[in-house]
Design an enzyme around this catalytic site. Structure first.
Site: not given
Length: 239
Positions: A24, A28, A105-106, A121, A129, A151
């Site tokens: 992370a 930042t 996850i960005d 992750h 879906c 969906c």
């Protein structure tokens, strides 16, 4: 700082197969808060703890509350790659870096130009879906008129991210472990190395150039060959 940069520059120049493992703290500097710092997600007050609201059980039982929290605290459409993302992408283009292994996850590594990225992750940019498996992008989720995106078949569209209580993708883990095991320089940055099983991947590195860059000490500092204290973007931008 000057000596730190000099040492890292020499390590990079003498290496031909760099792998970067990040958490992370890498994002930042792009304005995305982490989880465990003073201003992190875990320090904020909610009706339920973040690890509860980001769990598989909460998603199943309280989907509307899950998506409200997810949209507000896990998606940052205005975030842009910072100096760390850009430097890693540069090294990949130059043929020095073979892979980025990330807990984030960005999608900022890909936005910076990195191609070989192992997202342990998952990613907010991939959604599917739960009923029929049809895939959707982030824009579909954000444009949904309903709190819970649906969906065409009526099933819920969920983010392709690993929630608490869920297991990591075995194929992604294996590929990441393989890349780390072949590296001649492993740079670990922006992670406290407390989230398992992801943090355990650095054990696959058998070389003698393990560099840990973080603002605070980590649980794996004793096994590192080089420890550098500071912001990952500030340090990498000078290499």
């Amino acid at each position: 700082m000057e000596n730190t940069v000099k040492v890292l520059r020499e390590l990079v120049e003498s290496s031909g197969n760099i792998v970067f493992f990040g958490g992370a703290g890498v994002s930042t500097e792009s304005g995305i808060p982490d989880f465990r710092s003073v201003d992190g997600l875990y320090s904020q007050k909610y009706a339920y703890p973040p690890e509860v609201m980001l769990s598989h059980t909460f998603f199943e039982n309280r989907p509307e509350e899950f998506f409200r929290f997810y949209r507000e605290k896990m998606i940052f459409t205005d975030a842009r790659p910072n100096a760390a993302h850009l430097k890693l992408a540069q090294w990949e283009r130059e043929g020095k870096l073979s892979a980025v292994v990330t807990q984030n996850i960005d999608g900022l590594h890909q936005a910076a130009g990195s191609r070989n990225v192992y997202e342990l992750h998952g990613s907010v940019h991939r959604n599917y879906c739960v009923r029929c498996g049809k895939k959707y992008d982030l824009d579909y989720v954000l444009r949904s008129p309903d709190i819970v995106p649906r969906c065409a078949c009526g099933g819920m569209v969920r983010p392709d991210v690993v929630l608490y209580e869920e297991v990591l993708d075995g194929e992604v883990m294996n590929k990441a472990a393989r890349a780390i095991s072949k590296a001649d320089l492993l740079i670990v940055g922006g992670t406290s190395l407390v989230v398992y099983p992801a943090a355990g991947l650095i054990r696959y590195y058998s070389g003698d150039k393990l560099v840990i860059i973080n603002k605070t000490p980590t649980l794996s500092d004793s096994g590192a060959d080089y420890i550098m204290e500071g912001k990952i973007g500030e340090i990498l931008s000078q290499v």
